[in-house]
Design a protein around this motif. Structure first.
Motif, PDB file in Angstrom:
ATOM      1  N   LEU A   1       0.829  -1.206   0.000  1.00 33.02           N
ATOM      2  CA  LEU A   1       0.000   0.000   0.000  1.00 33.02           C
ATOM      3  C   LEU A   1       0.866   1.259   0.000  1.00 33.02           C
ATOM      4  O   LEU A   1       0.521   2.252  -0.656  1.00 33.02           O
ATOM      5  N   LEU A   2       1.983   1.231   0.723  1.00 29.53           N
ATOM      6  CA  LEU A   2       2.882   2.387   0.720  1.00 29.53           C
ATOM      7  C   LEU A   2       3.529   2.591  -0.646  1.00 29.53           C
ATOM      8  O   LEU A   2       3.683   3.733  -1.105  1.00 29.53           O
ATOM      9  N   LEU A   3       3.915   1.497  -1.292  1.00 29.46           N
ATOM     10  CA  LEU A   3       4.487   1.611  -2.638  1.00 29.46           C
ATOM     11  C   LEU A   3       3.475   2.185  -3.622  1.00 29.46           C
ATOM     12  O   LEU A   3       3.819   2.999  -4.487  1.00 29.46           O
TER      13      LEU A   3
ATOM     14  N   PRO B   1     -11.359  10.627  -0.541  1.00 32.32           N
ATOM     15  CA  PRO B   1     -12.054  11.754   0.092  1.00 32.32           C
ATOM     16  C   PRO B   1     -12.338  12.874  -0.910  1.00 32.32           C
ATOM     17  O   PRO B   1     -11.637  13.006  -1.923  1.00 32.32           O
ATOM     18  N   PRO B   2     -13.365  13.678  -0.644  1.00 32.08           N
ATOM     19  CA  PRO B   2     -13.689  14.791  -1.563  1.00 32.08           C
ATOM     20  C   PRO B   2     -12.537  15.773  -1.732  1.00 32.08           C
ATOM     21  O   PRO B   2     -12.388  16.377  -2.794  1.00 32.08           O
ATOM     22  N   GLU B   3     -11.713  15.920  -0.676  1.00 30.86           N
ATOM     23  CA  GLU B   3     -10.598  16.874  -0.787  1.00 30.86           C
ATOM     24  C   GLU B   3      -9.442  16.334  -1.612  1.00 30.86           C
ATOM     25  O   GLU B   3      -8.470  17.046  -1.867  1.00 30.86           O
ATOM     26  N   GLY B   4      -9.508  15.068  -2.044  1.00 35.74           N
ATOM     27  CA  GLY B   4      -8.484  14.498  -2.906  1.00 35.74           C
ATOM     28  C   GLY B   4      -7.665  13.434  -2.199  1.00 35.74           C
ATOM     29  O   GLY B   4      -7.727  13.260  -0.978  1.00 35.74           O
ATOM     30  N   GLY B   5      -6.892  12.713  -2.983  1.00 35.52           N
ATOM     31  CA  GLY B   5      -6.049  11.665  -2.434  1.00 35.52           C
ATOM     32  C   GLY B   5      -6.759  10.324  -2.386  1.00 35.52           C
ATOM     33  O   GLY B   5      -7.907  10.169  -2.824  1.00 35.52           O
ATOM     34  N   THR B   6      -6.058   9.337  -1.851  1.00 34.79           N
ATOM     35  CA  THR B   6      -6.578   7.972  -1.736  1.00 34.79           C
ATOM     36  C   THR B   6      -6.384   7.495  -0.304  1.00 34.79           C
ATOM     37  O   THR B   6      -5.379   7.802   0.331  1.00 34.79           O
ATOM     38  N   ARG B   7      -7.353   6.743   0.190  1.00 34.98           N
ATOM     39  CA  ARG B   7      -7.294   6.246   1.561  1.00 34.98           C
ATOM     40  C   ARG B   7      -7.581   4.744   1.568  1.00 34.98           C
ATOM     41  O   ARG B   7      -8.677   4.306   1.225  1.00 34.98           O
ATOM     42  N   PHE B   8      -6.557   3.954   1.926  1.00 30.25           N
ATOM     43  CA  PHE B   8      -6.735   2.510   2.094  1.00 30.25           C
ATOM     44  C   PHE B   8      -6.914   2.226   3.580  1.00 30.25           C
ATOM     45  O   PHE B   8      -6.203   2.786   4.427  1.00 30.25           O
ATOM     46  N   ARG B   9      -7.841   1.332   3.886  1.00 31.23           N
ATOM     47  CA  ARG B   9      -8.191   1.027   5.273  1.00 31.23           C
ATOM     48  C   ARG B   9      -8.154  -0.487   5.484  1.00 31.23           C
ATOM     49  O   ARG B   9      -8.861  -1.231   4.807  1.00 31.23           O
TER      50      ARG B   9
ATOM     51  N   GLU C   1       4.137  -0.696 -16.398  1.00 33.80           N
ATOM     52  CA  GLU C   1       5.113  -1.642 -15.866  1.00 33.80           C
ATOM     53  C   GLU C   1       4.542  -2.483 -14.736  1.00 33.80           C
ATOM     54  O   GLU C   1       5.239  -3.324 -14.170  1.00 33.80           O
ATOM     55  N   GLY C   2       3.272  -2.287 -14.387  1.00 35.33           N
ATOM     56  CA  GLY C   2       2.673  -3.017 -13.276  1.00 35.33           C
ATOM     57  C   GLY C   2       2.207  -4.408 -13.682  1.00 35.33           C
ATOM     58  O   GLY C   2       1.889  -4.664 -14.846  1.00 35.33           O
ATOM     59  N   THR C   3       2.154  -5.310 -12.681  1.00 31.96           N
ATOM     60  CA  THR C   3       1.653  -6.669 -12.939  1.00 31.96           C
ATOM     61  C   THR C   3       0.167  -6.786 -12.657  1.00 31.96           C
ATOM     62  O   THR C   3      -0.468  -7.747 -13.089  1.00 31.96           O
ATOM     63  N   GLY C   4      -0.406  -5.846 -11.906  1.00 29.54           N
ATOM     64  CA  GLY C   4      -1.825  -5.920 -11.583  1.00 29.54           C
ATOM     65  C   GLY C   4      -2.151  -6.932 -10.501  1.00 29.54           C
ATOM     66  O   GLY C   4      -3.313  -7.309 -10.346  1.00 29.54           O
ATOM     67  N   LEU C   5      -1.147  -7.375  -9.745  1.00 32.31           N
ATOM     68  CA  LEU C   5      -1.385  -8.378  -8.700  1.00 32.31           C
ATOM     69  C   LEU C   5      -1.144  -7.834  -7.291  1.00 32.31           C
ATOM     70  O   LEU C   5      -1.491  -8.507  -6.315  1.00 32.31           O
ATOM     71  N   GLY C   6      -0.558  -6.647  -7.171  1.00 36.29           N
ATOM     72  CA  GLY C   6      -0.190  -6.140  -5.858  1.00 36.29           C
ATOM     73  C   GLY C   6      -1.377  -5.971  -4.923  1.00 36.29           C
ATOM     74  O   GLY C   6      -1.402  -6.512  -3.812  1.00 36.29           O
ATOM     75  N   LEU C   7      -2.394  -5.215  -5.354  1.00 30.93           N
ATOM     76  CA  LEU C   7      -3.545  -4.975  -4.489  1.00 30.93           C
ATOM     77  C   LEU C   7      -4.411  -6.226  -4.343  1.00 30.93           C
ATOM     78  O   LEU C   7      -5.033  -6.428  -3.302  1.00 30.93           O
ATOM     79  N   ALA C   8      -4.452  -7.056  -5.385  1.00 32.92           N
ATOM     80  CA  ALA C   8      -5.184  -8.320  -5.267  1.00 32.92           C
ATOM     81  C   ALA C   8      -4.548  -9.211  -4.204  1.00 32.92           C
ATOM     82  O   ALA C   8      -5.236  -9.832  -3.383  1.00 32.92           O
ATOM     83  N   MET C   9      -3.215  -9.272  -4.190  1.00 34.46           N
ATOM     84  CA  MET C   9      -2.512 -10.044  -3.162  1.00 34.46           C
ATOM     85  C   MET C   9      -2.718  -9.421  -1.785  1.00 34.46           C
ATOM     86  O   MET C   9      -2.871 -10.137  -0.783  1.00 34.46           O
ATOM     87  N   ALA C  10      -2.731  -8.084  -1.715  1.00 33.22           N
ATOM     88  CA  ALA C  10      -2.918  -7.417  -0.426  1.00 33.22           C
ATOM     89  C   ALA C  10      -4.285  -7.760   0.162  1.00 33.22           C
ATOM     90  O   ALA C  10      -4.394  -8.103   1.349  1.00 33.22           O
ATOM     91  N   ARG C  11      -5.338  -7.673  -0.643  1.00 36.24           N
ATOM     92  CA  ARG C  11      -6.677  -8.015  -0.132  1.00 36.24           C
ATOM     93  C   ARG C  11      -6.757  -9.485   0.249  1.00 36.24           C
ATOM     94  O   ARG C  11      -7.380  -9.843   1.257  1.00 36.24           O
ATOM     95  N   SER C  12      -6.139 -10.352  -0.546  1.00 45.47           N
ATOM     96  CA  SER C  12      -6.138 -11.779  -0.231  1.00 45.47           C
ATOM     97  C   SER C  12      -5.423 -12.046   1.090  1.00 45.47           C
ATOM     98  O   SER C  12      -5.882 -12.850   1.912  1.00 45.47           O
ATOM     99  N   ASN C  13      -4.298 -11.360   1.327  1.00 46.95           N
ATOM    100  CA  ASN C  13      -3.545 -11.554   2.572  1.00 46.95           C
ATOM    101  C   ASN C  13      -4.306 -11.023   3.780  1.00 46.95           C
ATOM    102  O   ASN C  13      -4.221 -11.591   4.875  1.00 46.95           O
ATOM    103  N   VAL C  14      -5.038  -9.932   3.600  1.00 45.13           N
ATOM    104  CA  VAL C  14      -5.865  -9.422   4.694  1.00 45.13           C
ATOM    105  C   VAL C  14      -7.003 -10.395   4.991  1.00 45.13           C
ATOM    106  O   VAL C  14      -7.357 -10.636   6.149  1.00 45.13           O
TER     107      VAL C  14
END
Length: 371
Positions: free
Chosen positions: A255-257, A334-342, A309-322
């Motif tokens: 998520l940090l990457l 959020p309306p003010e911008g940016g992305t928030r992962f929880r 250059e992405g593989t498209g597996l990073g976030l899928a693996m993250a959700r699977s690991n959670v």
């Protein structure tokens, strides 16, 4: 959707209170004129039973309190009779009936909530099991493909290095060979990512805290050139509970990457760690461009990526690991911008009893503040 469910629940609560108020006021007015006595408890009990329509613990207690006040007012405002004790006893019995009903309704609502939560856990467990079975099949296929593809790739890469060494360093073909080597490395990385995604994993749980995992992930992130100019701030420590630090460390680092790549390595990342009830939460927010709503949920699908250059597996693996920890990984913008992962993880009651800072002070360690 959650919004529609919330609106329906609020509307149902309003109707329940309206019906309970009508029944209670009609009973109160009738009691003043007819002297219902112990029979006044029957319609008041019906008003409390209406709380079965609202699956909360507050409504039956609140309705019971209101009806008890009306019972007392009914006695106080009624004309005095020859027998003083009979009305008092009747209203005490009616009040007891109301409160016994309220406690029964509250207990039923609690049991219904537990049953609903258990059904949801079973549904998630079944979904996870089916997914793991599918991934196991994909893993077997991927292992075969990797064996057939990886060996030739290694041979081709070695042959290209030999060719490059035999050519003049300033030969124009050197650039072509370097480009081929880069593409072969990217292909090998994709194969490795596919194998890691498809391989079933069993969490090795140990008593730890999320702050330790977050600090370790930040240290690893700093080794990547893209994250050297990031301003990262961490708040909170959370509580000790049992989880797999290695698996969740991979989730946090991923998520940090993603945040660093979304902001091209320049920006702010806020990480908040908290323990809410028996849940442990990590929220990672950045001030990047955000994710369009049309593809927000698609980012968790395998092989979906917006980067060439992405593989498209990073976030899928993250959700699977959670999900291996019976947790949830969600994304909002959020309306003010940016992305928030929880990341929301369940924890046991015992783990929530381990306060972090006093425990660390006893060991002579003080948690570092956010970077």
């Amino acid at each position: 959707t959650p919004t529609l469910r919330a609106q329906s629940s609020a509307s149902n609560r309003q109707r329940t209170w309206l019906l309970a108020a009508l029944i209670s006021l009609a009973t109160f007015a009738l009691d003043l004129n007819v002297q219902l006595g112990v029979a006044a408890g029957v319609p008041y009990v019906l008003a409390v039973l209406l709380a079965l329509r609202v699956p909360t613990r507050q409504e039956p207690i609140a309705i019971a309190a209101v009806t008890s006040v009306l019972l007392v007012l009914g006695y106080a405002l009624s004309p005095p009779g020859a027998d003083m004790w009979t009305p008092i006893i009747n209203r005490l019995l009616a009040t007891m009936a109301v409160w016994i009903t309220a406690v029964a309704v509250m207990e039923k609502n609690r049991l219904d909530a537990e049953i609903t939560a258990e059904r949801r856990r079973h549904a998630r467990a079944r979904e996870t099991l089916l997914k793991q079975e599918a991934l196991a099949q994909v893993g077997q296929m991927a292992a075969g493909v990797a064996h057939e593809v990886r060996n030739p790739l290694t041979g081709i890469s070695g042959a290209l290095r030999i060719v490059a060494r035999r050519m003049a360093p300033d030969a124009p073909e050197q650039a072509v060979l370097r480009d081929i080597q880069t593409r072969l490395g990217s292909l090998a990385q994709s194969i490795t990512a596919l194998l890691e995604y498809a391989r079933p994993r069993v969490p090795k749980r140990e008593l730890a805290r999320l702050r330790t995992v977050v600090d370790r992930s930040i240290a690893l992130l700093r080794e990547d050139p893209i994250a050297r100019d990031l301003n990262i701030h961490v708040r909170g420590h959370g509580a000790y509970f049992c989880f797999d630090p290695d698996i969740l460390g991979e989730v946090i680092l991923n998520l940090l990457l993603n945040a660093a790549q979304a902001m091209d390595g320049k920006g702010h990342v806020d990480i908040e760690i908290e323990a809410a009830g028996h849940h442990h939460i990590v929220t990672i927010s950045d001030d990047g461009p955000g994710i369009p709503e049309s593809v927000r949920e698609a980012v968790f699908q395998p092989f979906f990526t917006t980067r060439p250059e992405g593989t498209g597996l990073g976030l899928a693996m993250a959700r699977s690991n959670v999900a291996l920890h019976d947790g949830e990984l969600t994304v909002t913008c959020p309306p003010e911008g940016g992305t928030r992962f929880r990341v929301v993880l369940p924890g046991s009651e015992a783990s929530d009893l381990w306060p972090v800072e006093p425990f660390e002070e006893a060991l002579g360690r003080k948690a570092s503040v956010g970077r």
